[in-house]
Design a protein around this motif. Structure first.
Motif, PDB file in Angstrom:
ATOM      1  N   LYS A 186       0.830  -1.204   0.000  1.00 56.24           N
ATOM      2  CA  LYS A 186       0.000   0.000   0.000  1.00 56.24           C
ATOM      3  C   LYS A 186       0.862   1.251   0.000  1.00 56.24           C
ATOM      4  CE  LYS A 186      -4.079  -1.938   2.298  1.00 56.24           C
ATOM      5  NZ  LYS A 186      -4.973  -1.841   3.479  1.00 56.24           N
ATOM      6  N   GLY A 187       2.090   1.121   0.508  1.00 55.09           N
ATOM      7  CA  GLY A 187       3.036   2.224   0.506  1.00 55.09           C
ATOM      8  C   GLY A 187       4.080   2.010  -0.567  1.00 55.09           C
ATOM      9  N   ILE A 188       5.348   1.992  -0.137  1.00 56.70           N
ATOM     10  CA  ILE A 188       6.459   1.821  -1.068  1.00 56.70           C
ATOM     11  C   ILE A 188       7.142   0.493  -0.790  1.00 56.70           C
ATOM     12  CG2 ILE A 188       8.691   2.740  -1.800  1.00 56.70           C
ATOM     13  CD1 ILE A 188       7.682   5.501  -1.236  1.00 56.70           C
ATOM     14  N   THR A 189       7.388  -0.265  -1.816  1.00 54.76           N
ATOM     15  CA  THR A 189       8.091  -1.539  -1.674  1.00 54.76           C
ATOM     16  C   THR A 189       9.593  -1.274  -1.538  1.00 54.76           C
ATOM     17  OG1 THR A 189       8.121  -1.722  -4.071  1.00 54.76           O
ATOM     18  CG2 THR A 189       6.401  -2.924  -2.910  1.00 54.76           C
ATOM     19  N   PRO A 190      10.338  -2.208  -0.948  1.00 53.99           N
ATOM     20  CA  PRO A 190      11.786  -2.003  -0.749  1.00 53.99           C
ATOM     21  C   PRO A 190      12.553  -2.008  -2.067  1.00 53.99           C
ATOM     22  CG  PRO A 190      11.132  -4.223  -0.110  1.00 53.99           C
ATOM     23  CD  PRO A 190       9.869  -3.466  -0.361  1.00 53.99           C
ATOM     24  N   THR A 191      13.602  -1.211  -2.104  1.00 53.96           N
ATOM     25  CA  THR A 191      14.465  -1.182  -3.290  1.00 53.96           C
ATOM     26  C   THR A 191      15.527  -2.277  -3.227  1.00 53.96           C
ATOM     27  OG1 THR A 191      15.868   0.460  -2.196  1.00 53.96           O
ATOM     28  CG2 THR A 191      14.146   1.285  -3.647  1.00 53.96           C
ATOM     29  N   ASP A 192      15.871  -2.693  -2.014  1.00 51.98           N
ATOM     30  CA  ASP A 192      16.916  -3.705  -1.822  1.00 51.98           C
ATOM     31  C   ASP A 192      16.284  -4.928  -1.178  1.00 51.98           C
ATOM     32  OD1 ASP A 192      19.245  -5.090  -1.538  1.00 51.98           O
ATOM     33  OD2 ASP A 192      20.094  -3.811   0.041  1.00 51.98           O
ATOM     34  N   TRP A 193      16.141  -5.999  -1.943  1.00 50.77           N
ATOM     35  CA  TRP A 193      15.544  -7.214  -1.410  1.00 50.77           C
ATOM     36  C   TRP A 193      16.081  -8.422  -2.176  1.00 50.77           C
ATOM     37  CZ3 TRP A 193      12.014 -10.135  -4.500  1.00 50.77           C
ATOM     38  CH2 TRP A 193      11.656  -9.516  -5.712  1.00 50.77           C
ATOM     39  N   SER A 194      15.923  -9.585  -1.600  1.00 57.29           N
ATOM     40  CA  SER A 194      16.437 -10.811  -2.211  1.00 57.29           C
ATOM     41  C   SER A 194      15.609 -12.001  -1.743  1.00 57.29           C
ATOM     42  CB  SER A 194      17.917 -11.016  -1.841  1.00 57.29           C
ATOM     43  OG  SER A 194      18.060 -11.085  -0.430  1.00 57.29           O
ATOM     44  N   GLY A 195      15.930 -13.158  -2.275  1.00 56.05           N
ATOM     45  CA  GLY A 195      15.179 -14.351  -1.896  1.00 56.05           C
ATOM     46  C   GLY A 195      15.936 -15.622  -2.211  1.00 56.05           C
ATOM     47  N   TYR A 196      15.456 -16.706  -1.654  1.00 55.48           N
ATOM     48  CA  TYR A 196      16.043 -18.016  -1.945  1.00 55.48           C
ATOM     49  C   TYR A 196      14.977 -19.091  -1.781  1.00 55.48           C
ATOM     50  CZ  TYR A 196      16.434 -18.261   3.176  1.00 55.48           C
ATOM     51  OH  TYR A 196      16.168 -18.251   4.523  1.00 55.48           O
ATOM     52  N   VAL A 197      15.223 -20.255  -2.384  1.00 53.02           N
ATOM     53  CA  VAL A 197      14.267 -21.371  -2.383  1.00 53.02           C
ATOM     54  C   VAL A 197      14.867 -22.542  -1.616  1.00 53.02           C
ATOM     55  CG1 VAL A 197      12.978 -23.000  -3.819  1.00 53.02           C
ATOM     56  CG2 VAL A 197      13.329 -20.630  -4.599  1.00 53.02           C
ATOM     57  N   VAL A 198      14.018 -23.201  -0.822  1.00 50.05           N
ATOM     58  CA  VAL A 198      14.460 -24.381  -0.066  1.00 50.05           C
ATOM     59  C   VAL A 198      13.456 -25.510  -0.259  1.00 50.05           C
ATOM     60  CG1 VAL A 198      15.623 -22.988   1.682  1.00 50.05           C
ATOM     61  CG2 VAL A 198      13.236 -23.664   2.035  1.00 50.05           C
ATOM     62  N   ASP A 199      13.926 -26.727  -0.039  1.00 49.48           N
ATOM     63  CA  ASP A 199      13.054 -27.892   0.080  1.00 49.48           C
ATOM     64  C   ASP A 199      12.421 -27.824   1.468  1.00 49.48           C
ATOM     65  OD1 ASP A 199      11.971 -30.424   0.544  1.00 49.48           O
ATOM     66  OD2 ASP A 199      13.495 -31.434  -0.647  1.00 49.48           O
ATOM     67  N   ALA A 200      11.098 -27.981   1.540  1.00 50.82           N
ATOM     68  CA  ALA A 200      10.406 -27.847   2.831  1.00 50.82           C
ATOM     69  C   ALA A 200      10.973 -28.814   3.867  1.00 50.82           C
ATOM     70  CB  ALA A 200       8.907 -28.080   2.645  1.00 50.82           C
ATOM     71  N   GLU A 201      11.512 -29.940   3.408  1.00 50.78           N
ATOM     72  CA  GLU A 201      12.065 -30.921   4.337  1.00 50.78           C
ATOM     73  C   GLU A 201      13.499 -30.587   4.738  1.00 50.78           C
ATOM     74  OE1 GLU A 201      11.632 -34.667   2.439  1.00 50.78           O
ATOM     75  OE2 GLU A 201       9.441 -34.730   2.663  1.00 50.78           O
TER      76      GLU A 201
END
Length: 800
Positions: free
Chosen positions: A180-195
């Motif tokens: 609703k406001g401003i999204t971050p300019t610096d962000w990242s992510g990663y994927v894992v196996d749930a197990e």
């Protein structure tokens, strides 16, 4: 369809298994032909304002990827954050372009306001496609002030390419942020196996405030999670879709030469028939239909298409959608006509004159041009003409700074990821294939239209002639005759005028006393209420502390506003003095003298045979002389007479605003003709005829159809009709003139604004402006559209 935007239709047929048109193709053909889509770009003279200022704006209305010729009237409204309407304007559109302004009240509270723009044709479709632009308005005396909302929570969503996630198929994912406001300019992510949550399978860094991407090859039975985190350690965990053990995955890559796609599949029954349809702006541009479509690569030559969003849809043999994907054609080769600036004479000294020329390298009658202090922000920085044309005009979700995807150093990979997260919003395949199409409740407005009813002693005056009389000061009185229908109704369509004009009227029957006649006029157009809620803004309102002082930007706005009334007054005096020493444009003067209000149009071409075009004197027939001078005009011979046609349709001919037969033209000597006007669209004098008109005016001043006794209108009943809203002129100080020496400070952010800077063939177009007190660089923005090459004209650079 109003105009073709694709250079030609490219259909790929594979192995001869092409069948007749299916439901999808038939539905698309109907939708494309009967329901063209308009979209609007608004550009403002600056990015934020202060209460009491003027907001100037320019509009571009597109039909797909071309300027629209559907609508000739634009409705513009100003709302506060509570959806209370503050002001509204009705403006003419000439070749899809219009301009106007709002004057903000002095007591307007500080806040975010919204400018809504639409045509009546657009009101037949999803309201989300109407333009709704937020405007920041400051007011230091307001009890509350605006602050940026940069702490709002954000959410992340994940989208597999083409919508499918299949065992063993390497799949590209796009991650989309929203807030609703401003999204971050610096962000990242990663994927894992749930197990195995501690083991990163793949990781990525966000491209921008909108989107990031990664690829993953899934295994059946596995569950995957995405963890997204910003620089402030805010974190979200999202489940990836369930891995399917069968299906079709559509993989797309775009380049300068072609759009390539590949269909990967798993556990599909042998012999299953699929088809892929490619569309641009609701038009079919590609089709392949084969039982051997899977596990093959296909290429669509990009040179045969235009820049824009391509929608690829995969259907099975029952015409169910199994995969979809949006992509952008030639993202690294944007076809933009960039003007060249020449003869730059720029000086950063305070209040000095600056000039430069725009080299004409495109098919364009006028530019929209403005110059700002190089440190100022423009509305084009957020959403530009290019991003509206190619992205946001068809995508309704919130995109942060969409202009970034079409700048010189744009990130095409980010744009592609963004489009993976989107669907084409202009139509839904299932809806149109079921035969459900938009309900047309509103027709395009032919400029200003009025309807009326005539009664005599309270009873409808059926099939009755009524005279309308309009008097021009020192130029006589024009008379027009209109006829009522069986119920006493009549209409005036295609009026083109500003402010208001007065008509006198009487029935064309001397036996009926004027006291018994009543005529009611009412506008045949209306503003359409806004149904949707206003979107959330990036600002919050907080209580203003007593010790709060205006920001430097607001202080500069205050100084500029306080100067403006003095600047307007002195500039008006200078203009009046200059006008006394100049001759009025002779052709314009002649047109105003001879043309009545019902014979005026925004889309008219005037040939002045009094002051120019003396070559007509050697022509036997004025129609022959016009041929070759008016685009699309042809002549057909009929029993020795010439029948003028405009793009195949026969044109109407008027002599001194009285309709005549084409056979009468040959009897008019060109030596007796003062002016010829060619009108290519609806106008009131044509009473709804849209075939095009040739209006011939004689040197007798249009005696036919005029009233010799100028006192007649004053003896009749009068009616005032309101026209388009008049635009307030944008006025800047002219330094070097003593009238402006008393301006103590000049902090203007917009140094030059011209929404219609006319061009001259084979001549450069000149811009001149005076500097403010401290600008050291200039942001120059020039816009237009080359209809011949279907290309935007665009220049947006800061120069010194």
């Amino acid at each position: 369809m109003s105009k073709k935007i694709i250079s030609f239709l490219f259909i790929l047929i594979v192995l001869g298994n092409f069948q007749a048109q299916g439901k999808a193709e038939k539905a698309l053909e109907v939708f494309s032909e009967k329901y063209p889509q308009e979209k609007i770009h608004l550009v403002f003279n600056k990015n934020s304002f202060i209460a009491g200022e003027n907001i100037w704006f320019k509009s571009f209305v597109f039909d797909g990827y071309d300027l629209s010729n559907i609508s000739t009237t634009l409705f513009v409204e100003l709302y506060d954050s509570n959806k209370t309407q503050i002001s509204k304007k009705i403006l003419p559109l000439v070749n899809g372009q219009g301009s106007g302004n709002f004057t903000l009240p002095e007591n307007l509270k500080e806040g975010v306001y919204y400018v809504r723009a639409y045509t009546t044709w657009m009101a037949n479709f999803n309201e989300d496609f109407q333009t709704l632009r937020p405007i920041v308005v400051y007011n230091p005396s307001s009890p509350q002030k605006l602050v940026i909302n940069d702490n709002s929570k954000w959410t992340a969503s994940i989208f597999p390419e083409s919508g499918t996630f299949i065992d063993g198929i390497d799949t590209k994912f796009a991650v989309r942020l929203q807030s609703k406001g401003i999204t971050p300019t610096d962000w990242s992510g990663y994927v894992v196996d749930a197990e195995k949550p501690d083991v990163k399978i793949t990781s990525f860094k966000g491209f921008d405030q909108n989107v990031g991407s990664f690829s993953l090859t899934p295994k059946a039975g596995k569950k995957y999670k995405l963890i997204v985190e910003d620089s402030k350690s805010n974190k979200q965990t999202i489940d990836l879709p369930t891995v399917s053990d069968s299906g079709v995955n559509l993989q797309v890559s775009t380049g300068n030469e072609a759009v390539k796609f590949y269909l990967k599949s798993k556990n599909i029954a042998p012999g299953t028939l699929y088809k892929v349809i490619g569309t641009i702006s609701n038009q079919l541009v590609f089709k392949v239909n084969s039982e051997k479509i899977l596990e093959q690569s296909y290429s669509i030559p990009a040179a045969q298409l235009i820049n824009g969003i391509l929608q690829l849809t995969v259907f099975d043999d029952k015409e169910n959608i199994v995969a979809q994907r949006l992509c952008f054609i030639q993202p690294e080769l944007l076809k933009i006509k960039k003007p060249t600036l020449q003869s730059l004479a720029l000086n950063e000294s305070p209040r000095t004159l600056n000039t430069f020329n725009i080299s004409q390298n495109s098919d364009n009658e006028a530019y929209t041009a403005f110059v700002m202090d190089g440190n100022s922000e423009s509305s084009e920085d957020e959403n530009s003409l290019l991003s509206t044309l190619w992205l946001t005009g068809d995508i309704t979700s919130k995109i942060y700074t969409p202009a970034q995807y079409f700048t010189q150093n744009h990130n095409s990979e980010a744009l592609d990821a963004l489009l993976i997260t989107e669907k084409w919003k202009r139509f839904d395949w299932k809806t149109i294939m079921s035969g459900t199409f938009p309900i047309i409740s509103y027709k395009p407005q032919p400029y200003i239209s009025y309807k009326g009813k005539v009664t005599v002693q309270g009873k409808p005056a059926a099939n009755t002639d009524m005279n309308l009389l309009f008097e021009k000061p020192d130029q006589g009185t024009k008379l027009y005759q209109i006829k009522t229908d069986a119920n006493g109704f009549f209409s005036l369509k295609g009026l083109y005028f500003e402010d208001a004009i007065k008509f006198s009227y009487q029935l064309n029957d001397a036996k009926i006393p004027k006291e018994q006649v009543q005529v009611i006029f009412q506008p045949d157009y209306s503003f359409i209420p806004l149904k949707n809620n206003l979107p959330a803004s990036n600002y919050d309102l907080v209580q203003r502390a007593n010790e709060d002082k205006p920001t430097n930007q607001v202080e500069r706005y205050i100084v500029t506003k306080n100067n403006q009334s003095s600047v307007n007054e002195k500039a008006t005096l200078i203009e009046e003095v200059n006008l006394k020493g100049q001759k009025k444009d002779k052709t314009q003067e002649l047109n105003e003298k001879l043309s009545g209000p019902l014979f005026q149009s925004a889309n008219e071409t005037v040939f002045d045979l009094v002051n120019d075009n003396n070559s007509a004197q050697g022509s036997i027939n004025i129609l022959q002389w016009l041929q070759g001078r008016v685009a699309g005009l042809t002549l057909e011979s009929d029993m020795g007479n010439y029948i003028p046609k405009l793009r195949g349709s026969e044109m109407n001919i008027y002599l001194d605003e009285i309709k005549i037969d084409p056979s009468m033209v040959s009897s008019i000597s060109t030596a007796d003709i003062a002016m010829v006007k060619v009108i290519k669209d609806n106008f009131a004098g044509g009473f709804g005829g849209g075939k095009g008109t040739i209006a011939i005016y004689t040197k007798r001043g249009g005696i036919t159809g005029s009233v010799s006794n100028s006192t007649v209108p004053t003896k009749l009943k009068q009616i005032t009709l309101n026209g388009f809203d008049k635009e307030t002129p944008f006025v800047s100080p002219v330094y070097g003139d003593d009238n402006f020496n008393n301006i103590s400070k000049d902090f203007r952010s917009t140094l030059y604004w011209n929404p219609r800077l006319k061009t001259q063939p084979k001549e450069p177009t000149k811009i001149q402006f005076y500097n403010n007190d401290d600008a050291k660089s200039y942001k120059v923005i020039i816009m237009g559209f080359d209809e011949k090459d279907y290309a935007p004209i665009y220049y947006n650079e800061t120069i010194k």
